[in-house]
Design an enzyme around this catalytic site. Structure first.
Site, PDB file in Angstrom:
ATOM      1  N   GLU A  61       0.789  -1.235   0.000  1.00  7.41           N
ATOM      2  CA  GLU A  61       0.000   0.000   0.000  1.00  7.41           C
ATOM      3  C   GLU A  61       0.816   1.278   0.000  1.00  7.41           C
ATOM      4  O   GLU A  61       0.258   2.366  -0.099  1.00  7.41           O
ATOM      5  CB  GLU A  61      -1.007   0.030   1.164  1.00  7.41           C
TER       6      GLU A  61
ATOM      7  N   ASP B  34      -0.593  -4.335   4.874  1.00  9.22           N
ATOM      8  CA  ASP B  34      -0.345  -4.468   6.312  1.00  9.22           C
ATOM      9  C   ASP B  34      -1.164  -5.593   6.929  1.00  9.22           C
ATOM     10  O   ASP B  34      -2.204  -5.998   6.406  1.00  9.22           O
ATOM     11  CB  ASP B  34      -0.650  -3.149   7.031  1.00  9.22           C
TER      12      ASP B  34
ATOM     13  N   ASP C 290      -2.943  -5.714   9.729  1.00  4.53           N
ATOM     14  CA  ASP C 290      -4.135  -5.454  10.533  1.00  4.53           C
ATOM     15  C   ASP C 290      -5.387  -5.497   9.654  1.00  4.53           C
ATOM     16  O   ASP C 290      -5.320  -5.782   8.457  1.00  4.53           O
ATOM     17  CB  ASP C 290      -4.017  -4.119  11.273  1.00  4.53           C
TER      18      ASP C 290
ATOM     19  N   GLU D 200      -7.284  -3.145   8.560  1.00  5.09           N
ATOM     20  CA  GLU D 200      -7.268  -2.144   7.492  1.00  5.09           C
ATOM     21  C   GLU D 200      -6.479  -2.671   6.298  1.00  5.09           C
ATOM     22  O   GLU D 200      -6.883  -2.516   5.144  1.00  5.09           O
ATOM     23  CB  GLU D 200      -6.652  -0.842   8.010  1.00  5.09           C
TER      24      GLU D 200
ATOM     25  N   TYR E 165       5.848  -3.885  13.052  1.00  2.00           N
ATOM     26  CA  TYR E 165       4.591  -3.176  12.766  1.00  2.00           C
ATOM     27  C   TYR E 165       4.161  -2.346  13.968  1.00  2.00           C
ATOM     28  O   TYR E 165       4.217  -2.808  15.112  1.00  2.00           O
ATOM     29  CB  TYR E 165       3.504  -4.175  12.394  1.00  2.00           C
TER      30      TYR E 165
ATOM     31  N   ARG F 206       1.171  -0.774  14.722  1.00  2.00           N
ATOM     32  CA  ARG F 206      -0.202  -0.754  15.240  1.00  2.00           C
ATOM     33  C   ARG F 206      -0.474  -2.104  15.897  1.00  2.00           C
ATOM     34  O   ARG F 206      -0.868  -3.065  15.242  1.00  2.00           O
ATOM     35  CB  ARG F 206      -1.203  -0.449  14.125  1.00  2.00           C
TER      36      ARG F 206
ATOM     37  N   HIS G  78       0.506 -10.821  16.895  1.00  2.00           N
ATOM     38  CA  HIS G  78       1.306  -9.630  16.637  1.00  2.00           C
ATOM     39  C   HIS G  78       2.418  -9.553  17.675  1.00  2.00           C
ATOM     40  O   HIS G  78       2.375 -10.190  18.708  1.00  2.00           O
ATOM     41  CB  HIS G  78       0.447  -8.368  16.731  1.00  2.00           C
TER      42      HIS G  78
END
Length: 865
Positions: A9, A111, A113, A115, A319, A321, A365
């Site tokens: 992205e 990513d 997550d 999103e 990462y 988040r 994560h």
């Protein structure tokens, strides 16, 4: 054999991944989301890439149909959604489709997550083709090893995570699009509501009201300066009198105690020595990183996440988040090896330190950590200074979390003096442990070495120091502490914290001054109305439960549309009731608080009103029929309520003590200047409480103490005024409308030239033409239809030369600048914020060439920037 297409992205992420994949892969970026729900009613067209496969029907010409068209999602028909390619992304989508046609396989590497999962799903839906051609690859860090492992074991799209993201998006869409019009109708135009944002605003509003309701109470402390038998100084604080806590509430009580203390004999009653330890904190998760970056680096939440994103995409950290404090075994082995090699065995615990993650955290994560502990911040030459600072903070926390505790010897001395007890505490560092790499922010009062005294030793009194204090109200939220509060209440998730913080400021319901949140009056009114009519929506526990429901959807434990249906059923019942008249339980309007002030136009009474732009006085005659209506308003200039950050932690208390108290409810009042002879004090709970007071005297607006300013257009004096956008200077000549801004440093902005129309220069994005404007950052071209069209750009020197005769004398030197650089590239006018001077520079293919020229001593001189 063709190549495989890898889609990420961001261009920066694509660049990093490209280093680790061979020539058999083509890595491309989608540059974020490629499609979304429509921003207008264009969903009615139902584009070919809609998620629905049903035949497009002509939308019904009713309110519900129009609403669905605007929202792009239909909660009455199984949540049918209409997605559209985002404006400006058509070229990106076209390029990705072309590459996909030639590719043997497509890897979606967005990513990890929800999103990122949603972006991957949208890419697959838009590009199309057999689902078997697609694989999903995820990695927690962008390193060679992590990339290799991810591509060796690719997976499939997790549709449950996609649906969880869609459910969040749809709920937010419904609340925003269905509640906002109600606020426009009942309170004021331009207002908005959000499912999570409104709850976050409620936190700020409640804290604001706690502060306004707080009445500071006086109390005193007494410190004693003494010396030991060996002559060493020992500072003590009085803690008890007659075995009760010592807390005098006025000067008289304090002086009485001081008189007794001056006559007393001082001796050591007890000395307690004990070893203490301080353990390291857990490695960072999103919220704790934001808090530490705020406290230690002064970064806002948005800046922290932006820097962390860049570090992640460059491959330097994992990462960013995440809500898990988990560390991979490889990471633990790596950092333990580093600690052993660089600090020695005494800094390495026998077994790795373990940290518990909160309930519902994503254990798959990891915590935020460096990808390679051997990489130091100073070696990140391709990163800006702030990114390096954030990396160093992450590196320090990661290393510290796996080190041994710091060890101290703590001492408490208890001293007797007649009926009084005094105490002193000290602490000596015996072993620094984890603090070797993560030093404490500041030493507390205990971090001092106490003199060697023992039980029974007599002390000599040198001086008694009484000090007046006042109790402090609850602290205002900072961005980081608001995130901490949201996390504690289970509201939001790591991927949404930053957007929540940004959104509540953008909506105008709160503001940030000196890094602290203040609730705006309109924010208080909207919060009250939403709490009254949408109790579940504004309930902290309900919002947290909804987050848990979305987690269940992501974990395949709940069906996403069932969650949406349950939410929508309750929501619409509350909405239907809120739309009724107040007498039937509907939302109360934004009422006026009537005052004794006469309208200068019609003589009717003026009332205190609140709009999106602030508090003002409006004529009560505005409610009359159009022919009789009086639209007179009076601007109210708020007194400077922003606390001076230099005043320290007592600033809020001092401000509260200085405020008037409402005669009706006791809340601190907000003060406004009506005119130079009248001041209006309004209850902080206005309009719920209608308390107000009018003070008469001689007043003036704070903010400009410089010399008298002469209007450059008519020669009259200019006076300080207050408008919707803040303070400004206005000409006292009623026929002259000239105004000048007040700059941030308190100075009056220099005069600006009138705009120069240039109808020969058409705008590219509209039918407007450019005018040359003189602004705070120099000259620029702007559309003549501003604000309808906001198109702007820098003027080319050749354009200024062409219209030189129209330019004011002051600006003609710009038309005499070089029109091309030595390579033949066209030059344009720029402004240096550092020197506050205009210069010219050249560009090639949209990028600066590095060539520039400056106006020095009446002539243009070439030089490198």
């Amino acid at each position: 054999m063709g190549k495989a297409l890898v889609i990420v992205e961001s261009p920066a992420k694509a660049k990093t991944i490209n280093k680790y994949l061979g020539s058999d892969y083509v890595v491309k970026s989608s540059v974020g989301h490629i499609r979304d729900l429509p921003t207008s009613g264009s969903a009615a067209k139902k584009s070919a890439d809609s998620t629905s496969t049903k035949t497009a029907k002509k939308p019904k010409k009713d309110e519900r149909g129009a609403l669905v068209n605007r929202m792009g999602v239909d909660p009455w028909h199984n949540w049918e959604a209409h997605y559209e390619v985002l404006p400006g992304k058509e070229k990106v989508v076209s390029e990705l489709k072309q590459l996909a046609e030639k590719a043997d396989h497509i890897y979606l590497a967005t990513d990890l997550d929800r999103e990122g999962e949603a972006i991957a799903w949208h890419l697959r839906e838009v590009i199309g083709g057999d689902d078997a051609r697609y694989s999903r690859v995820v990695f927690n860090e962008i390193t060679k090893n992590a990339i290799r492992q991810a591509f060796n074991k690719p997976g499939e799209l997790n549709i449950d995570r996609v649906n969880a993201q869609q459910a969040r998006r749809f709920m937010d869409r419904v609340v925003g699009y269905m509640v906002s019009p109600l606020l426009w109708k009942k309170i004021a135009r331009g207002l908005s509501a959000g499912r999570v944002q409104s709850v976050a605003v409620r936190l700020v509003v409640e804290r604001e009201r706690e502060i306004k309701a707080f009445v500071p109470e006086e109390f005193w402390e007494v410190d004693a300066s003494t010396t030991t038998p060996s002559g060493e100084a020992l500072a003590l604080q009085v803690t008890h009198q007659n075995d009760k806590p010592f807390r005098p509430v006025n000067k008289e009580q304090t002086q009485a105690a001081v008189s007794l203390l001056e006559k007393a004999r001082y001796s050591v009653l007890e000395r307690e020595d004990k070893p203490t330890t301080s353990k390291p904190g857990a490695p960072f998760i999103t919220s704790t990183l934001q808090q530490a970056a705020s406290t230690r680096l002064g970064f806002g939440v948005k800046k922290t996440m932006m820097m962390a994103q860049r570090l992640y995409e460059a491959g330097y950290i994992t990462y960013m988040r995440t809500d898990s404090t988990n560390l991979s075994q490889d990471a633990v082995n790596m950092v333990r090896g580093y600690i052993s090699d660089n600090f020695g065995k005494k800094y390495l615990p026998e077994s790795p330190n373990q940290y518990a993650s909160k309930e519902n955290s994503q254990e798959a994560h990891e915590a935020i950590r460096p990808s390679d502990v051997n990489v130091m911040a100073e070696s990140l030459k391709d990163m800006e200074a702030d990114a390096q600072k954030l990396y160093q903070l992450i590196w320090r926390q990661f290393v510290a979390c796996q080190m041994t505790p710091a060890k101290y010897d703590s001492t408490t001395l208890t001293v007797g003096a007649g009926d009084f007890r005094l105490k002193a505490r000290g602490r000596i560092l015996r072993f620094d442990g984890w603090t070797k790499v993560m030093p404490a922010l500041r030493k507390g009062d205990e971090d001092r070495i106490l003199p060697a005294v023992n039980k029974g030793d007599a002390l000599t009194l040198v001086e008694l120091t009484p000090a007046q204090h006042f109790t402090k109200p609850p602290a205002r939220f900072s961005e980081a502490s608001l995130v901490k509060e949201l996390e504690k209440r289970g509201i939001g998730r790591p991927s949404t914290y930053a957007s929540i913080i940004s959104t509540i400021q953008d909506r105008g319901y709160v503001r940030v001054e000196n890094r602290r949140f203040y609730a705006e009056k309109m924010g208080e009114i909207v919060t009250d109305r939403l709490e009254e009519n949408f109790r579940e929506l504004m309930n902290y526990d309900f919002t947290a439960q909804m987050e848990n429901s979305l987690d269940q959807v992501a974990n395949h434990e709940a069906e996403w549309k069932a969650v949406l249906d349950h939410f929508f059923s309750d929501f619409t019942q509350q909405l239907d009731k809120a739309e009724k008249d107040p007498e039937e339980g509907g939302m109360r309007p934004n009422q006026m608080v009537l005052t004794s002030i006469d309208c200068p136009t019609c003589g009717r009474k003026m009332g205190i009103r609140t709009a999106s732009t602030g508090v003002f006085l409006g004529c009560s005659g505005y409610a009359l029929p159009p022919k009789e209506r009086c639209k007179t308003t009076i601007n109210l200039v708020p007194e400077n309520e922003v606390l001076n950050v230099l005043e320290g932690e007592d600033a809020e208390t001092n401000a509260l003590r200085a405020k008037r108290r409402c005669p009706k409810c006791g809340t601190a009042m907000d003060s406004y200047l009506i005119d130079p002879k009248r001041k209006l004090h309004v209850c902080g709970n206005n309009p719920t409480c209608d308390g107000y007071e009018i003070e008469e005297g001689e007043f003036r607006i704070k903010g400009y103490d410089g010399p008298i300013v002469e209007c450059e257009k008519c020669g009259s004096e200019m006076h300080l005024k207050m408008g919707r956008f803040g303070k400004y200077m206005a000409c006292t000549n009623e026929e002259c409308k000239n105004t000048r801004k007040i700059l941030r440093n308190g100075e009056v902005a220099p005069p600006k030239e009138d705009p120069v129309p240039l109808p020969e220069l058409p705008c590219e994005k509209s039918d407007a033409y450019f005018v040359l404007r003189d602004g705070a950052a120099g000259v620029f071209l702007a559309a003549n239809t501003f604000p309808k069209s906001r198109e702007t750009r820098a003027p080319l020197v050749e354009e200024l030369y062409r219209f030189r005769d129209r330019l004011p004398e002051k600006l003609r030197y710009l038309a005499d600048a070089p029109q091309q650089d030595p390579e033949g590239n066209k030059t344009m006018v720029r402004f240096s914020r550092k020197t506050k001077q205009q210069y010219v520079s050249s560009e090639k293919d949209g990028k600066a060439t590095g060539w520039s020229a400056f106006y020095v001593d009446g002539k243009w001189v070439e030089g490198k920037k």
